[in-house]
Motif scaffolding. Sequence first.
Motif, PDB file in Angstrom:
ATOM      1  N   SER A 158     -40.974  -8.613 -17.099  1.00 28.90           N
ATOM      2  CA  SER A 158     -39.949  -9.594 -16.721  1.00 28.90           C
ATOM      3  C   SER A 158     -38.579  -8.965 -16.517  1.00 28.90           C
ATOM      4  CB  SER A 158     -39.865 -10.695 -17.783  1.00 28.90           C
ATOM      5  OG  SER A 158     -39.534 -10.132 -19.049  1.00 28.90           O
ATOM      6  N   GLU A 176     -50.931 -19.310 -17.231  1.00 30.01           N
ATOM      7  CA  GLU A 176     -50.721 -18.056 -17.968  1.00 30.01           C
ATOM      8  C   GLU A 176     -49.817 -17.094 -17.209  1.00 30.01           C
ATOM      9  OE1 GLU A 176     -54.236 -16.201 -19.625  1.00 30.01           O
ATOM     10  OE2 GLU A 176     -55.349 -18.080 -19.441  1.00 30.01           O
ATOM     11  N   ASN A 220     -47.092 -14.926 -16.298  1.00 33.46           N
ATOM     12  CA  ASN A 220     -45.973 -14.374 -17.060  1.00 33.46           C
ATOM     13  C   ASN A 220     -45.977 -12.874 -16.820  1.00 33.46           C
ATOM     14  OD1 ASN A 220     -44.115 -13.448 -18.907  1.00 33.46           O
ATOM     15  ND2 ASN A 220     -45.094 -14.370 -20.700  1.00 33.46           N
ATOM     16  N   ASP A 244     -44.773 -10.646 -18.455  1.00 34.11           N
ATOM     17  CA  ASP A 244     -44.975  -9.920 -19.709  1.00 34.11           C
ATOM     18  C   ASP A 244     -46.338 -10.230 -20.321  1.00 34.11           C
ATOM     19  OD1 ASP A 244     -42.556  -8.474 -19.818  1.00 34.11           O
ATOM     20  OD2 ASP A 244     -41.488 -10.274 -20.489  1.00 34.11           O
ATOM     21  N   HIS A 245     -47.227 -10.778 -19.498  1.00 35.81           N
ATOM     22  CA  HIS A 245     -48.610 -11.012 -19.932  1.00 35.81           C
ATOM     23  C   HIS A 245     -49.213  -9.674 -20.357  1.00 35.81           C
ATOM     24  CE1 HIS A 245     -52.883 -11.967 -19.672  1.00 35.81           C
ATOM     25  NE2 HIS A 245     -52.574 -13.251 -19.593  1.00 35.81           N
ATOM     26  N   SER A 287     -45.703  -5.190 -24.012  1.00 37.61           N
ATOM     27  CA  SER A 287     -45.341  -6.533 -24.448  1.00 37.61           C
ATOM     28  C   SER A 287     -45.549  -6.650 -25.952  1.00 37.61           C
ATOM     29  CB  SER A 287     -46.177  -7.584 -23.714  1.00 37.61           C
ATOM     30  OG  SER A 287     -47.560  -7.341 -23.901  1.00 37.61           O
TER      31      SER A 287
END
Length: 395
Positions: free
Chosen positions: A262, A294, A296, A298-299, A306
């Motif tokens: 992110s 889901e 993201n 930063d998944h 993360s």
Amino acid sequence: MPGLTVKLRSLFFKYHLKQQLQRLSEPQFDRSKSDTFGITSRPEEPLVPANPVFQDGVATKDIHVDPCSALSLRIFLPDSVSGSKNSMADYDAGAVYRGYSPLPMGKRYRKLPVMLQFHGGMFVSGSNESAANDAFCRRMAKLCDVIVVAVGYRLAPESRYPAAFEDGLKVLNWLAKQANLASLRSVRNVDVNGRIYDDFGASTAEPWLAAHGDTSRCVLLGVSSGANIADFVAWKAVEAGKLLDPVKVVARVLLYPFFIGSIPTKSEIKLANSYFYDKALCMLAWKLFLPEKEFNLDHPAANPLSHGRKPSLKYMIPTLMVVAEHDWMRDRAIAYSEELRKVNVDAPVLDYKDAVHEFATLDVLLQTPKAQACAEDIAIWVKKYISLRGHEFSY
């Protein structure tokens, strides 16, 4: 800077990639649904058939290991399995390798390490049977002197996260089962054709791996999005520990991993419009791969650093990171290696100047000497961890 030929090919590549991603974003690929069986290649992907004849020192064959999904494997066997200096002399010219049925009892089998390879393609394209991946795996099989098992995992958006990651783990567990089946080799577990089977007769061992695979020297190699899968599989192997015996993952190679986060890095800002795979196109691919709920950056599938990842980095296996100068993803891969080195994990970085994303695996297209040099550098490092353990031959 990359040459004019690379720049022109990059423009055409990006144009076709954008068309493909836009097509995959159309309503018929409803992201609220998932195809559990899935597909492992696109119609426009140039594929090459498997060839069990030793061609340029390597024989190949395809197997389908999961009746419930499209998951498939291509096995690359170098002719060095014969153990002779002039390997091809052991076989009739143009003959199909007899390893389809293992040699009779009492004969010697040269054991080679096993390398699980995961191709690139942003999770939405590519194939373990593509011309580029076939050429790359042949090169690695010969230079590293290993059996390469190229994984044809399910593609998005037909099968989104975690399908590709589950396929990677499934193949690792399948490899463990193969090793256990091979250990059953005895008179009561070998049929008249030399096939090895379990006590219930429900499973037979893959003969090339049974005859020549040494799973105690297993290496993971991932390319681009395949590197993300290799990262996940490595964590699962560390978590499993001895439960995975006799498979032991001793090293992994991550080639220009498809990482993102992110908070953008310097390279993600400076090289956002880089060659072949720019950031805007890759963002489209991430939206096709991750389920909407889901999504993201930063998944855990996207950002290896993360928060909350377990086990600790200090338990990770040795990791070779390959990055390219003109690749917007480079900084995050380098940062991952730096964090590994902080906890004393062997994690060197090979940084190639004037290189672009997938330079070593698009060699069929780019035709650059850097691809050969990169493969040779990888082989030198990998051989530190796959040096012979115990006996080279089994009986």
